[in-house]
Enzyme design. Structure first.
Site, PDB file in Angstrom:
ATOM      1  N   ASP A   7      28.026  49.784  28.001  1.00 52.99           N
ATOM      2  CA  ASP A   7      28.995  49.148  28.903  1.00 52.99           C
ATOM      3  C   ASP A   7      29.397  50.116  30.154  1.00 52.99           C
ATOM      4  OD1 ASP A   7      30.921  47.278  29.722  1.00 52.99           O
ATOM      5  OD2 ASP A   7      32.475  48.408  29.072  1.00 52.99           O
ATOM      6  N   SER A   8      30.035  49.402  31.054  1.00 52.00           N
ATOM      7  CA  SER A   8      30.160  50.128  32.328  1.00 52.00           C
ATOM      8  C   SER A   8      31.512  51.192  31.929  1.00 52.00           C
ATOM      9  CB  SER A   8      30.775  49.128  33.349  1.00 52.00           C
ATOM     10  OG  SER A   8      32.122  48.487  33.063  1.00 52.00           O
ATOM     11  N   CYS A  70      28.346  43.990  28.187  1.00 48.58           N
ATOM     12  CA  CYS A  70      29.030  43.995  29.469  1.00 48.58           C
ATOM     13  C   CYS A  70      28.448  42.971  30.347  1.00 48.58           C
ATOM     14  CB  CYS A  70      28.590  45.303  30.289  1.00 48.58           C
ATOM     15  SG  CYS A  70      29.153  45.283  32.143  1.00 48.58           S
ATOM     16  N   GLU A 159      41.038  50.413  32.099  1.00 51.53           N
ATOM     17  CA  GLU A 159      40.413  51.759  31.880  1.00 51.53           C
ATOM     18  C   GLU A 159      41.383  52.872  32.071  1.00 51.53           C
ATOM     19  OE1 GLU A 159      36.904  53.105  31.914  1.00 51.53           O
ATOM     20  OE2 GLU A 159      36.494  51.052  31.052  1.00 51.53           O
ATOM     21  N   CYS A 191      34.456  38.929  30.226  1.00 52.24           N
ATOM     22  CA  CYS A 191      34.201  40.357  30.574  1.00 52.24           C
ATOM     23  C   CYS A 191      34.730  41.023  29.117  1.00 52.24           C
ATOM     24  CB  CYS A 191      35.101  40.858  31.893  1.00 52.24           C
ATOM     25  SG  CYS A 191      35.362  42.695  31.822  1.00 52.24           S
ATOM     26  N   HIS A 193      36.077  43.766  28.717  1.00 50.93           N
ATOM     27  CA  HIS A 193      37.210  44.499  28.547  1.00 50.93           C
ATOM     28  C   HIS A 193      38.396  43.619  28.249  1.00 50.93           C
ATOM     29  CE1 HIS A 193      35.187  47.549  30.880  1.00 50.93           C
ATOM     30  NE2 HIS A 193      36.374  48.306  30.991  1.00 50.93           N
TER      31      HIS A 193
HETATM   32  N1  DGL Z   1      33.015  45.125  30.633  1.00 47.54           N
HETATM   33  C1  DGL Z   1      32.347  44.861  31.709  1.00 47.54           C
HETATM   34  C2  DGL Z   1      31.952  43.323  31.566  1.00 47.54           C
HETATM   35  O1  DGL Z   1      32.193  42.697  30.610  1.00 47.54           O
HETATM   36  C3  DGL Z   1      33.221  45.107  33.034  1.00 47.54           C
HETATM   37  C4  DGL Z   1      33.194  44.802  34.145  1.00 47.54           C
HETATM   38  C5  DGL Z   1      33.089  45.792  35.317  1.00 47.54           C
HETATM   39  O2  DGL Z   1      32.669  47.063  34.796  1.00 47.54           O
HETATM   40  O3  DGL Z   1      33.582  45.554  36.530  1.00 47.54           O
HETATM   41  O4  DGL Z   1      31.791  42.573  32.736  1.00 47.54           O
END
Ligand code: DGL
Length: 279
Positions: A7-8, A70, A159, A191, A193
């Site tokens: 993930d990011s 992600c 975050e 998303c 998150h």
């Molecule tokens: N968890 C990522 C997603 O599902 C986060 C998005 C991001 O880093 O902007 O899209």
């Protein structure tokens, strides 16, 4: 060999948690590119390059299969990685995304009210129109009642561990207002998150709306995938007596490990070792 979760940042933990609950017997390596999160406001090329580096890191850690936990990376980079990079660079490894299992669930699920679908996600995910395209391919009659909204400020709040704050709640209300006005009956958390704010999202959008958390759906779909692909499954290490609390999971981040450690411990419900890597 292990299953990699990419993930990011911290969002993929919501997916990892559900996967480990359902499949505690495997070994997992989690990689959060926290130093570069959020991805959602970056260009397609940057998202592709960051995702490729993260996946390659997970392959080097011995992952035979990587799940892009992600939506942004799945929407922007998955197809290109699978078509242009993987066959030549790592022909015996696999990369899976998380959007199709969610789309398939939403298209076939029954709801009491007319099916009017909302999707929230990062700017890059929403601009990619991936949910429109994939839902449209399966049931185009749903498209007139499909509404999207990008929510770029939510990921930074999550975050930073500020997603339960009053400003985060105000921003969430602002983002969800247009979807509420469209009287949606299903809301896709597009998303990974966002499940960290699921309670708040449910209370703002209303009890009658089915809020779709990708984690459980992705965990079930991974189980089915491994049953269909014994050539991958047979290469994964197994720990016979592991449960969701004792499962073999290691964590890596590109940001300061101490900062991320606290967030992961809060989310994971126990202390963990987190190692910093620079790619
Ligand atoms: N968890 C990522 C997603 O599902 C986060 C998005 C991001 O880093 O902007 O899209």
């Amino acid at each position: 060999m292990s299953v990699g979760i990419f993930d990011s940042g911290l969002g993929g933990l919501t997916v990892l948690k559900q996967i480990v609950k359902l499949l505690p017997q495997y070994a997992y390596v989690y990689f959060g590119d926290n130093a570069h999160a959020p991805y959602g406001d970056r260009s397609e090329d940057r998202i592709y390059e960051f995702t490729k580096s993260g996946v390659e890191f997970l392959f080097r850690q011995g992952c035979v299969l990587v799940i892009l936990a992600c939506n942004t990376a799945t929407a922007v980079a998955l197809r290109r990685l699978q078509q242009e990079w993987l066959p030549a660079a790592y022909p015996d490894r696999r990369i899976l995304g998380i959007i199709l299992p969610v789309v398939e669930t939403v298209v076939t699920m029954k709801v009491k009210r007319p099916k009017r679908i909302g999707v929230i996600g990062s700017r890059a995910t929403i601009q990619s129109n991936v949910y429109f395209k994939e839902i449209g391919k399966r049931d185009s009659s749903l498209l007139p009642a499909l509404f999207q909204k990008s929510c770029p400020l939510l990921v930074p709040f999550i975050e930073e561990g500020m997603h339960k704050s009053i400003p985060a709640a105000m921003i969430l209300k602002h983002y969800l207002r247009p979807l509420k006005q469209k009287q949606i009956s299903v809301l896709i958390l597009g998303c990974t998150h966002y499940p960290m704010m699921k309670k708040k999202i449910q209370s703002v959008i209303g009890k009658s709306v089915a809020v779709i958390d990708p984690g459980i759906i992705v965990a079930r779909s991974l189980k089915q995938y491994l049953a269909r692909h014994p050539e991958i499954d047979s290469r994964l290490e197994r720990y016979q007596h592991a449960d969701e609390y004792s499962a073999n999971v290691s964590f890596f981040t590109t940001d300061i490990a101490e900062k991320i450690k606290a967030s992961i411990a809060r989310f994971w419900g126990r202390k963990t070792d987190v190692r910093r890597v620079s790619l």
